[in-house]
Motif scaffolding. Sequence first.
Motif, mmCIF file in Angstrom:
data_model
loop_
_atom_site.group_PDB
_atom_site.id
_atom_site.type_symbol
_atom_site.label_atom_id
_atom_site.label_comp_id
_atom_site.label_asym_id
_atom_site.label_seq_id
_atom_site.Cartn_x
_atom_site.Cartn_y
_atom_site.Cartn_z
ATOM 1 N N UNK A 480 0.815 -1.215 0.000
ATOM 2 C CA UNK A 480 0.000 0.000 0.000
ATOM 3 C C UNK A 480 0.852 1.269 0.000
ATOM 4 N N UNK A 481 2.106 1.158 0.421
ATOM 5 C CA UNK A 481 2.964 2.347 0.511
ATOM 6 C C UNK A 481 3.594 2.713 -0.835
ATOM 7 N N UNK A 482 3.446 1.849 -1.837
ATOM 8 C CA UNK A 482 4.119 2.099 -3.120
ATOM 9 C C UNK A 482 3.071 2.092 -4.241
ATOM 10 N N UNK A 483 2.353 3.226 -4.356
ATOM 11 C CA UNK A 483 1.280 3.310 -5.331
ATOM 12 C C UNK A 483 1.791 3.283 -6.764
ATOM 13 N N UNK A 484 3.086 3.687 -6.963
ATOM 14 C CA UNK A 484 3.626 3.733 -8.316
ATOM 15 C C UNK A 484 3.982 2.358 -8.861
ATOM 16 N N UNK A 485 3.942 1.313 -7.992
ATOM 17 C CA UNK A 485 4.312 -0.034 -8.413
ATOM 18 C C UNK A 485 3.072 -0.909 -8.605
ATOM 19 N N UNK A 486 3.143 -1.799 -9.591
ATOM 20 C CA UNK A 486 2.120 -2.837 -9.766
ATOM 21 C C UNK A 486 2.649 -4.112 -9.118
ATOM 22 N N UNK A 487 2.148 -4.427 -7.915
ATOM 23 C CA UNK A 487 2.672 -5.546 -7.129
ATOM 24 C C UNK A 487 1.676 -6.702 -7.189
ATOM 25 N N UNK A 488 2.138 -7.847 -7.686
ATOM 26 C CA UNK A 488 1.311 -9.049 -7.784
ATOM 27 C C UNK A 488 1.760 -10.053 -6.730
ATOM 28 N N UNK A 489 0.813 -10.556 -5.922
ATOM 29 C CA UNK A 489 1.143 -11.434 -4.796
ATOM 30 C C UNK A 489 0.538 -12.821 -5.023
ATOM 31 N N UNK A 606 -8.864 -21.025 8.157
ATOM 32 C CA UNK A 606 -9.469 -19.971 7.335
ATOM 33 C C UNK A 606 -10.377 -19.075 8.171
ATOM 34 N N UNK A 607 -10.410 -17.799 7.813
ATOM 35 C CA UNK A 607 -11.304 -16.875 8.513
ATOM 36 C C UNK A 607 -11.838 -15.848 7.522
ATOM 37 N N UNK A 608 -12.907 -15.176 7.917
ATOM 38 C CA UNK A 608 -13.532 -14.200 7.035
ATOM 39 C C UNK A 608 -12.608 -13.005 6.840
ATOM 40 N N UNK A 609 -12.603 -12.375 5.651
ATOM 41 C CA UNK A 609 -11.773 -11.175 5.432
ATOM 42 C C UNK A 609 -12.144 -10.092 6.427
ATOM 43 N N UNK A 610 -11.158 -9.317 6.847
ATOM 44 C CA UNK A 610 -11.411 -8.259 7.810
ATOM 45 C C UNK A 610 -12.241 -7.153 7.166
ATOM 46 N N UNK A 611 -13.157 -6.611 7.930
ATOM 47 C CA UNK A 611 -14.087 -5.603 7.402
ATOM 48 C C UNK A 611 -13.366 -4.334 6.971
ATOM 49 N N UNK A 612 -12.225 -4.037 7.616
ATOM 50 C CA UNK A 612 -11.536 -2.786 7.317
ATOM 51 C C UNK A 612 -10.411 -2.983 6.305
ATOM 52 N N UNK A 613 -10.419 -4.103 5.564
ATOM 53 C CA UNK A 613 -9.373 -4.345 4.587
ATOM 54 C C UNK A 613 -9.423 -3.255 3.509
ATOM 55 N N UNK A 614 -8.274 -2.707 3.197
ATOM 56 C CA UNK A 614 -8.187 -1.646 2.197
ATOM 57 C C UNK A 614 -8.370 -2.240 0.817
ATOM 58 N N UNK A 615 -9.612 -2.189 0.270
ATOM 59 C CA UNK A 615 -9.908 -2.809 -1.031
ATOM 60 C C UNK A 615 -9.139 -2.129 -2.150
ATOM 61 N N UNK A 616 -8.851 -0.825 -1.987
ATOM 62 C CA UNK A 616 -8.096 -0.118 -3.019
ATOM 63 C C UNK A 616 -6.696 -0.688 -3.150
ATOM 64 N N UNK A 617 -6.047 -0.952 -1.961
ATOM 65 C CA UNK A 617 -4.695 -1.506 -1.978
ATOM 66 C C UNK A 617 -4.705 -2.897 -2.581
ATOM 67 N N UNK A 618 -5.737 -3.708 -2.273
ATOM 68 C CA UNK A 618 -5.794 -5.069 -2.811
ATOM 69 C C UNK A 618 -6.056 -5.038 -4.325
ATOM 70 N N UNK A 619 -6.780 -4.043 -4.784
ATOM 71 C CA UNK A 619 -7.003 -3.946 -6.221
ATOM 72 C C UNK A 619 -5.726 -3.564 -6.933
ATOM 73 N N UNK A 620 -4.982 -2.617 -6.334
ATOM 74 C CA UNK A 620 -3.727 -2.192 -6.926
ATOM 75 C C UNK A 620 -2.681 -3.285 -6.832
ATOM 76 N N UNK A 621 -2.612 -4.009 -5.641
ATOM 77 C CA UNK A 621 -1.676 -5.115 -5.472
ATOM 78 C C UNK A 621 -2.405 -6.370 -5.870
ATOM 79 N N UNK A 622 -2.422 -6.704 -7.151
ATOM 80 C CA UNK A 622 -3.238 -7.772 -7.702
ATOM 81 C C UNK A 622 -2.835 -9.125 -7.194
ATOM 82 N N UNK A 623 -3.594 -10.172 -7.533
ATOM 83 C CA UNK A 623 -3.279 -11.530 -7.139
ATOM 84 C C UNK A 623 -2.955 -12.354 -8.349
ATOM 85 N N UNK A 624 -2.134 -13.328 -8.105
ATOM 86 C CA UNK A 624 -1.692 -14.182 -9.204
ATOM 87 C C UNK A 624 -2.754 -15.208 -9.522
#
Length: 624
Positions: A480-489, A606-624
């Motif tokens: 989330x601290x590096x908005x200029x990067x496209x980070x895939x996890x 396994x547990x439910x996703x946290x309600x306060x998860x930053x969806x913007x950061x997860x969208x920017x840091x995509x998943x493989x």
Amino acid sequence: MTTQVLYVDDEEVLLDVGKTYLEMMGDIVVVTATSVNEAMNELEKRRFDAVICDYQMPGKNGLDLLAALRNAGNDVPFILFTGKGREEVVIDALNNGADYYIKKGGEAKSQFAELMNAVDQAIIRREAEEAVEHNLTRFRAMFENIREVLIEVDQEHRITFISPSVREMFNYEPEDLIGADVLNFIDPDEVGIAQDSLAIAMTGKKVSTSLYHVMGRNGQVVKLSTTSIGHSRNGRQYVTISATDITHSLATKSALNDVINNFHTFLDQSPELIIMTDEVGKVDLINPKASKAFALSAEVAQDMFLWDVLFRYLREDQGTPDRYEYFKGALMEGLQTGKCPLFGRALEMTLRMPGGQWMYGELTFFPIRMDQGWRTVLSVRDISLERRSKKRHLRALRKVDILGSVFQHELSSQVAVLRHHIDLIAQTPTRQQMDRSAEAMRQVCGRVDRMLDFMREYQRAGVEDPVWRDLDKLIYSSAKRFEELNITVDQEFKGVEIFADQNIGAVFDNLFENSVVHGGGSEIKVIREDTPTHMNIIVADDGRGMRRNPMDRTSLRGKISGAGLGLTLSDELLDVTDITLKERRSERGAVFVLGVPKVKTRTRLPRMPEADMDTTARSRAGTK
């Protein structure tokens, strides 16, 4: 030869306790029954060396069982063990042929030690009685040679014969006692029981065994265990008494009980984890601290071999199959010979406890010689705190060395640059030169500030204890601290936790920053790669990479002076839990590999996703 004992009581809890204590105290097998009928069935199946029986039970009582045995001609030693203390119960028991009467109550260990002594004495006395009965024709010859005092009394309780051993035991001459009433030498409180015992023996139907306190000529009190056998001669009835001095044996038993009690107290209060085996290597005793630490009850542990218990908790790289076979063979050799290459050595090993936490233990094995053979004791001392303190001390010394040698040189260089520009300003104070020197001095101040910031972070690294951290959350938090990067996890990191320094997030910050500052890349992939011993976290960018040789942990000074302070801090944070950081050669971009030992990873439920998860950061840091 193993002693076979039948224990009869309608209280099943007491049966279990009694069986456990008696079998711990000697080579004895205890068979239990909860009623007289069940006991009779067991007696029909096999031969027992002794019977222990409660008095009051539903249906038939203990005296009913005793009468049935004696009427059937079964002379097995019989011990009445009951809470009923009335005198008539004692008399009835003796009249029906009981060998001992012991009243329930008191401290359990002492109670069952007394019961065990009664079993031993009853069996010994019964064997002696049978020997005497079978050799009655040589009776008087034996009188002259045995250590026990043999006494013959008539129907009036007068002594008609006494063996010479009375001199040593009571300091009397045999001839001085002929014609004396034997009851005059017995403690007044025990005369009534002695009279009843002699009356029973006079009938010729019963051999009775009793304990008496007898006064010697010099006033000494001797505790005797006696066997009375009735017989007739010339139409008159006599009783032959075999008396054994058990004063010293009782004192020895008492001392032994004290030793046992002290040993159990030591085990209960010991700060170490202690496990003792039997003669074949199975767990015979586990102290409360070990039972709690290993979440292993005594009942479960007693079905396991010591080496199986140990390797159940050893860290994977230490508990290998080859090492298991070595420990098993060495400990089995120790049980057979009392000698083992593991004995007396302090072995430092890492154990994973049931709660998931790691314990560094100092393991010591040593042998104990028992009557039945050798046993092994394992003592485990928790040295986790000592080890952490030592590691912190060594890390502090290394920091002092690095900070002292490297920063002194770096700061000296920056001071030299400042002096150079001060001299330039003094010599050629033109506006252009002053501006250039001022900019150069601002850059020097910036470098010094960064070095001081690094010094503060570097000194804090590894100070706090490591904890389990959510790896997936750590990576996304840094992304989330590096908005200029496209980070895939890689999605394989979901649900994975690693055991690391509490500031481990700074490692991912530094790796991502390295791509921006040094590599010029715009895309980063974080990939999982598994080996037999490690989980590798691959951080790869598409930039130009760093112009230097692949790094490892052997060039700390080089990293500080040339490759950047962030990687040195990362190295220090990772070193806390043996995580490695290396750079892998690549045709394009920088590829860093974090090697996490498998024993420092775990998968959470396994547990439910946290309600306060930053969806913007997860969208920017995509998943493989």
